[in-house]
Scaffold this motif. Structure first.
Motif, mmCIF file in Angstrom:
data_model
loop_
_atom_site.group_PDB
_atom_site.id
_atom_site.type_symbol
_atom_site.label_atom_id
_atom_site.label_comp_id
_atom_site.label_asym_id
_atom_site.label_seq_id
_atom_site.Cartn_x
_atom_site.Cartn_y
_atom_site.Cartn_z
ATOM 1 N N MET A 129 -15.553 0.748 -10.766
ATOM 2 C CA MET A 129 -14.777 1.955 -10.488
ATOM 3 C C MET A 129 -13.976 1.796 -9.207
ATOM 4 O O MET A 129 -12.814 2.208 -9.125
ATOM 5 N N LYS A 130 -14.584 1.186 -8.180
ATOM 6 C CA LYS A 130 -13.884 0.981 -6.911
ATOM 7 C C LYS A 130 -12.663 0.081 -7.101
ATOM 8 O O LYS A 130 -11.570 0.367 -6.609
ATOM 9 N N GLY A 131 -12.830 -1.018 -7.846
ATOM 10 C CA GLY A 131 -11.712 -1.917 -8.072
ATOM 11 C C GLY A 131 -10.597 -1.263 -8.865
ATOM 12 O O GLY A 131 -9.412 -1.413 -8.537
ATOM 13 N N ALA A 132 -10.977 -0.498 -9.905
ATOM 14 C CA ALA A 132 -9.966 0.170 -10.727
ATOM 15 C C ALA A 132 -9.243 1.258 -9.935
ATOM 16 O O ALA A 132 -8.027 1.419 -10.060
ATOM 17 N N LEU A 133 -9.987 2.008 -9.109
ATOM 18 C CA LEU A 133 -9.362 3.080 -8.336
ATOM 19 C C LEU A 133 -8.439 2.513 -7.256
ATOM 20 O O LEU A 133 -7.356 3.055 -7.009
ATOM 21 N N ASP A 134 -8.860 1.439 -6.600
ATOM 22 C CA ASP A 134 -7.985 0.788 -5.613
ATOM 23 C C ASP A 134 -6.689 0.316 -6.262
ATOM 24 O O ASP A 134 -5.601 0.477 -5.706
ATOM 25 N N GLU A 135 -6.820 -0.270 -7.452
ATOM 26 C CA GLU A 135 -5.622 -0.727 -8.172
ATOM 27 C C GLU A 135 -4.728 0.451 -8.540
ATOM 28 O O GLU A 135 -3.499 0.372 -8.448
ATOM 29 N N ALA A 136 -5.337 1.561 -8.945
ATOM 30 C CA ALA A 136 -4.557 2.743 -9.321
ATOM 31 C C ALA A 136 -3.744 3.262 -8.146
ATOM 32 O O ALA A 136 -2.565 3.592 -8.296
ATOM 33 N N TRP A 137 -4.351 3.343 -6.961
ATOM 34 C CA TRP A 137 -3.623 3.862 -5.801
ATOM 35 C C TRP A 137 -2.575 2.872 -5.303
ATOM 36 O O TRP A 137 -1.535 3.275 -4.777
ATOM 37 N N ARG A 138 -2.814 1.573 -5.458
ATOM 38 C CA ARG A 138 -1.773 0.595 -5.119
ATOM 39 C C ARG A 138 -0.547 0.801 -5.998
ATOM 40 O O ARG A 138 0.598 0.808 -5.524
ATOM 41 N N GLU A 139 -0.790 0.978 -7.292
ATOM 42 C CA GLU A 139 0.321 1.193 -8.213
ATOM 43 C C GLU A 139 1.011 2.530 -7.939
ATOM 44 O O GLU A 139 2.234 2.640 -8.054
ATOM 45 N N TYR A 140 0.230 3.542 -7.575
ATOM 46 C CA TYR A 140 0.799 4.863 -7.321
ATOM 47 C C TYR A 140 1.737 4.837 -6.110
ATOM 48 O O TYR A 140 2.875 5.331 -6.179
ATOM 49 N N TYR A 141 1.264 4.282 -4.999
ATOM 50 C CA TYR A 141 2.099 4.240 -3.800
ATOM 51 C C TYR A 141 3.304 3.319 -3.986
ATOM 52 O O TYR A 141 4.387 3.585 -3.452
ATOM 53 N N THR A 142 3.125 2.240 -4.740
ATOM 54 C CA THR A 142 4.264 1.360 -5.034
ATOM 55 C C THR A 142 5.293 2.099 -5.877
ATOM 56 O O THR A 142 6.498 2.007 -5.623
ATOM 57 N N PHE A 143 4.828 2.849 -6.870
ATOM 58 C CA PHE A 143 5.724 3.624 -7.726
ATOM 59 C C PHE A 143 6.482 4.662 -6.910
ATOM 60 O O PHE A 143 7.702 4.829 -7.056
ATOM 61 N N LYS A 144 5.788 5.378 -6.028
ATOM 62 C CA LYS A 144 6.438 6.401 -5.204
ATOM 63 C C LYS A 144 7.502 5.802 -4.296
ATOM 64 O O LYS A 144 8.604 6.342 -4.172
ATOM 65 N N ARG A 145 7.170 4.674 -3.669
ATOM 66 C CA ARG A 145 8.121 4.064 -2.744
ATOM 67 C C ARG A 145 9.370 3.573 -3.489
ATOM 68 O O ARG A 145 10.492 3.766 -3.024
ATOM 69 N N ARG A 146 9.190 2.962 -4.640
ATOM 70 C CA ARG A 146 10.344 2.480 -5.397
ATOM 71 C C ARG A 146 11.160 3.651 -5.942
ATOM 72 O O ARG A 146 12.389 3.581 -6.006
ATOM 73 N N TRP A 147 10.479 4.694 -6.335
ATOM 74 C CA TRP A 147 11.192 5.881 -6.824
ATOM 75 C C TRP A 147 12.078 6.455 -5.717
ATOM 76 O O TRP A 147 13.238 6.807 -5.948
ATOM 77 N N ASN A 148 11.506 6.576 -4.511
ATOM 78 C CA ASN A 148 12.288 7.095 -3.391
ATOM 79 C C ASN A 148 13.438 6.165 -3.026
ATOM 80 O O ASN A 148 14.534 6.623 -2.700
ATOM 81 N N GLN A 149 13.195 4.857 -3.056
ATOM 82 C CA GLN A 149 14.267 3.908 -2.758
ATOM 83 C C GLN A 149 15.396 4.028 -3.779
ATOM 84 O O GLN A 149 16.578 4.061 -3.423
ATOM 85 N N GLY A 150 15.032 4.110 -5.043
ATOM 86 C CA GLY A 150 16.054 4.240 -6.076
ATOM 87 C C GLY A 150 16.804 5.545 -5.969
ATOM 88 O O GLY A 150 18.023 5.595 -6.151
#
Length: 430
Positions: free
Chosen positions: A292-313
């Motif tokens: 669960m820890k590994g999956a949740l860490d991966e989820a938040w990495r993808e979430y923050y990456t998605f937010k940053r790219r969305w804002n950049q675009g």
């Protein structure tokens, strides 16, 4: 709103103190864990003050919104921003099944230091500030975006303060299954496709979609980026079913080959996520913690990456549109904008999660909850292993039993950490 009323006046009536101070900003906590770990029982005990003995598996996400009012002295003192000695002494002396994380410990240490400085530098001729309201006869100790702490009388000895009701949303989830969990989805869509779209696929009976995302960027899902904290729940009872023949055989073969104890790392995404622990046959819900820890860490990495790219675009789109309006005759601007979009799509490198609690992009706190600690079938080794993992992850640990042990304290502790993190992040923004 009650928050508006409290900001306008220093006078508080009893009705004000009976309403949540965070009525427009509930604290949202998600519970993750394996089958029969006790997630639903925790929610029932906190929200209804009772729970069912019969196990009914949770099949879909269930949010429960309720008002939490701490009832025990320790839970009240945990939320007291002006006192730390009583809480630390109580936890370290009488509560062996509670371990606090660095964020709360640092907050308590800072409170003790500030109190010592104020005691030394106090002017003996200066009269103490009286916060006593003539209309309500209460002494307000402190307030924050989530609650007020107050006393109804003055005392020379420490009395844990009263806490105004706190609006909390506990999110129950289906039993965690690594085969059915998707860490992150950009959008959550719940739609039924028509036969014109499915074509030949509609000739067969439709199968229910059983994939569960841990984190959703947008759409109809309770597990979105507004989660304030997580409970990782596992049971101190190794299993309600006897261990399989393969588990016993594997454990015995490992034990006979060496020191007499089977040592291994619980399965995880990365070997560095947990320390080396002693294996116990049948500890199914405990084994899921690292996954669960590994999956949740991966989820938040993808979430923050998605937010940053969305804002950049989004920023680039605005800039390109302004430029295009000034130079409508040039096709070069449109070409550059399309090139930028393609580059953003090709960039698949994820942003690492921040480990600094004062960083606004640090994932929400995790607390490990070990249930059934008073059961005659509870394993002391499983409780000890949970404490070791909490220390390794630098997070909090609470062992509870729904009959009476540490229920209020578990919720008070995660609320206190969420509040302290918000204070740190607010200070960093300045």
């Amino acid at each position: 709103m009650s928050s508006t009323l409290l900001n306008r006046s220093s006078s508080f009536s009893q009705s004000d103190l009976n309403r949540p101070y965070n009525d427009d900003n509930p604290i949202r906590i998600a519970l993750l864990g394996g089958p029969k770990s006790g997630k639903t029982s925790i929610i029932s005990k906190l929200s209804l003050n009772n729970f069912r003995d019969t196990y009914y598996p949770t099949h879909q996400i269930q949010p429960i919104l309720f008002q939490f009012t701490p009832s025990t002295d320790l839970a009240k003192s945990i939320l007291d921003e002006n006192e730390a000695e009583y809480t630390l002494q109580e936890i370290t002396t009488h509560r062996n099944n509670i371990s606090i994380g660095p964020v709360i410990y640092d907050a308590y240490h800072k409170t003790i230091q500030n109190k010592h400085i104020k005691t030394v530098s106090t002017n003996p001729n200066r009269k103490p500030k009286d916060n006593l309201s003539s209309s309500s006869k209460v002494i307000i100790n402190s307030k924050n975006p989530y609650y007020l702490s107050y006393n109804t009388n003055k005392s020379t000895t420490y009395i844990p303060p009263n806490i105004t009701p706190i609006l909390v949303e506990l999110i129950d989830t289906p039993p965690f299954d690594p085969q059915l969990v998707v860490p992150f989805l950009e959008a959550s869509l719940y739609i039924k496709l028509d036969k014109e779209i499915l074509h030949n696929l509609a000739n067969e009976p439709r199968k229910p979609v059983s994939t569960n995302p841990l984190l959703v960027a947008s759409g109809a899902s309770e597990l979105n980026g507004n989660i304030d904290g997580y409970y990782f729940v596992y049971s101190a009872v190794p299993s309600h079913d006897p261990p399989s023949y393969e588990e016993i055989t594997s454990t015995n073969s490992n034990s006979s080959g060496g020191s007499g104890n089977s040592i291994r790392s619980v399965p995880s995404h990365h070997d560095s996520e947990i320390p080396v622990l002693e294996e116990l046959p049948g500890d199914k819900t405990f084994n899921l913690l690292s996954i669960m820890k590994g999956a949740l860490d991966e989820a938040w990495r993808e979430y923050y990456t998605f937010k940053r790219r969305w804002n950049q675009g989004k920023e680039q789109d605005i800039f390109s549109i302004k430029t295009a309006l000034k130079n409508l005759w040039q096709d070069k601007n449109l070409t550059e904008m399309e090139t930028m979009r393609k580059e953003l799509r090709k960039d698949i490198k994820l942003i690492d999660n921040s480990k600094d609690p004062s960083d606004p992009e640090c994932p929400p706190p995790i607390w490990i909850i070990c249930t059934h600690i008073n059961s005659p079938f509870a394993s002391p080794k499983l409780i000890e292993n949970g404490q070791k993992i909490a220390k390794f992850w630098k997070c909090g640990f609470v062992g509870i039993d729904n009959t009476n042990d540490n229920i209020d304290e578990a919720l008070a502790l995660i609320i206190r950490e969420i509040m302290e993190r918000k204070k740190l992040q607010k200070g960093k923004k300045r």
